[in-house]
Design a protein around this motif. Structure first.
Motif, PDB file in Angstrom:
ATOM      1  N   LYS A 159      16.653 -26.866 -18.547  1.00 54.94           N
ATOM      2  CA  LYS A 159      17.805 -26.923 -19.454  1.00 54.94           C
ATOM      3  C   LYS A 159      17.463 -26.316 -20.808  1.00 54.94           C
ATOM      4  O   LYS A 159      18.257 -25.554 -21.386  1.00 54.94           O
ATOM      5  N   LEU A 162      17.376 -22.516 -20.467  1.00 51.44           N
ATOM      6  CA  LEU A 162      18.725 -21.987 -20.276  1.00 51.44           C
ATOM      7  C   LEU A 162      19.441 -21.861 -21.618  1.00 51.44           C
ATOM      8  O   LEU A 162      20.038 -20.826 -21.934  1.00 51.44           O
ATOM      9  N   ILE A 163      19.363 -22.926 -22.407  1.00 49.35           N
ATOM     10  CA  ILE A 163      20.024 -22.920 -23.716  1.00 49.35           C
ATOM     11  C   ILE A 163      19.352 -21.918 -24.652  1.00 49.35           C
ATOM     12  O   ILE A 163      20.019 -21.187 -25.392  1.00 49.35           O
ATOM     13  N   HIS A 169      25.939 -24.772 -23.363  1.00 46.68           N
ATOM     14  CA  HIS A 169      25.505 -26.112 -22.966  1.00 46.68           C
ATOM     15  C   HIS A 169      26.269 -26.597 -21.741  1.00 46.68           C
ATOM     16  O   HIS A 169      25.687 -27.239 -20.853  1.00 46.68           O
ATOM     17  N   ALA A 172      24.852 -24.977 -18.725  1.00 47.38           N
ATOM     18  CA  ALA A 172      23.507 -25.510 -18.475  1.00 47.38           C
ATOM     19  C   ALA A 172      23.589 -26.891 -17.844  1.00 47.38           C
ATOM     20  O   ALA A 172      22.862 -27.197 -16.885  1.00 47.38           O
ATOM     21  N   THR A 194      22.508 -20.412 -10.062  1.00 44.93           N
ATOM     22  CA  THR A 194      22.204 -20.430 -11.495  1.00 44.93           C
ATOM     23  C   THR A 194      22.741 -19.188 -12.187  1.00 44.93           C
ATOM     24  O   THR A 194      23.334 -19.259 -13.273  1.00 44.93           O
ATOM     25  N   ALA A 198      25.719 -19.365 -14.895  1.00 42.03           N
ATOM     26  CA  ALA A 198      25.375 -18.915 -16.242  1.00 42.03           C
ATOM     27  C   ALA A 198      26.095 -17.623 -16.617  1.00 42.03           C
ATOM     28  O   ALA A 198      26.090 -17.215 -17.781  1.00 42.03           O
TER      29      ALA A 198
END
Length: 220
Positions: A159, A162-163, A169, A172, A194, A198
């Motif tokens: 996480k 990703l951020i 958010h 994520a 993913t 994303a």
């Protein structure tokens, strides 16, 4: 926290992480021709499951390629004869990762300047500068054990990256919740989900690496 999210979806005992048990189970191999590279005796006395070989032969290499060890600590110099690879530790690293891309490898070196400049170290999961005192050695090994055996640590790291990579958010959180509630055992499937969630064409090497650990732990 990720651990709080986990408790919402699964019984607590499923995700209870026992570090002492993980430390005992984690099979660690040090490949280094220097007997004093790491404080092996102290690590064994403290409950770590670690062994050392000074030179890689065909049998050792096969075991490493087949995933016999959860963690490999690898020196790049003086550990492999030319009959195994002309590139010494670099060649061993390449052979292991080619056969087993998710193998957790800590690079070790007595040359501090190599740490930041060599592709070898950049591709490793972590690094240790030798001779290494007990406390920093344990910190590096413990970090690896948590990534290898604790799903909450892996998902927390996923996480954060990703951020950091600019993923919103909300997206994520959706990705993390997916791996909390669904058992995903195929890397291609995990990468595809993913990437689509994303809304990016490609994932960073760090994200892909963490997804390998998610798959290794079996997801939910």
């Amino acid at each position: 926290m990720i651990s709080n999210i986990i408790s919402m979806f699964q019984p607590a005992q499923v995700y209870k992480f026992d570090f002492s048990e993980a430390k005992r189970r984690c099979r660690i191999l040090l490949i280094d021709d220097d007997e004093n590279a790491l404080p092996i005796k102290d690590l064994l006395d403290d409950g770590y499951n670690i062994s050392q070989i000074q030179t890689v032969d065909s049998n050792n290499l096969k075991n490493c390629e087949e995933g016999t060890y959860d963690m490999i600590i690898l020196d790049y110099n003086g550990v492999a004869p030319k009959s195994i690879t002309p590139d010494d530790g670099f060649g061993i690293f390449t052979r292991i990762r080619s056969a087993n891309p998710s193998q957790y490898i800590i690079a070790i070196s007595g040359e501090a300047y190599q740490i930041s400049k060599t592709e070898y170290f950049e591709k490793a999961n972590d690094w240790i500068n030798k001779p290494a005192p007990l406390t920093p050695t344990k910190e590096k090994i413990d970090k690896g054990i948590k990534l290898l055996f604790d799903l909450s640590t892996v998902l927390q790291g996923l996480k954060e990256i990703l951020i950091k990579d600019g993923i919103p958010h909300k997206s994520a959180d959706k990705i993390i919740n997916h791996f909390l509630t669904k058992r995903v055992t195929n890397l291609e499937e995990a990468v595809d989900f993913t990437r689509r969630t994303a809304k990016v064409a490609n994932l960073s090497t760090q994200i892909t690496s963490l997804l390998r650990f998610v798959i290794r732990l079996g997801g939910a």
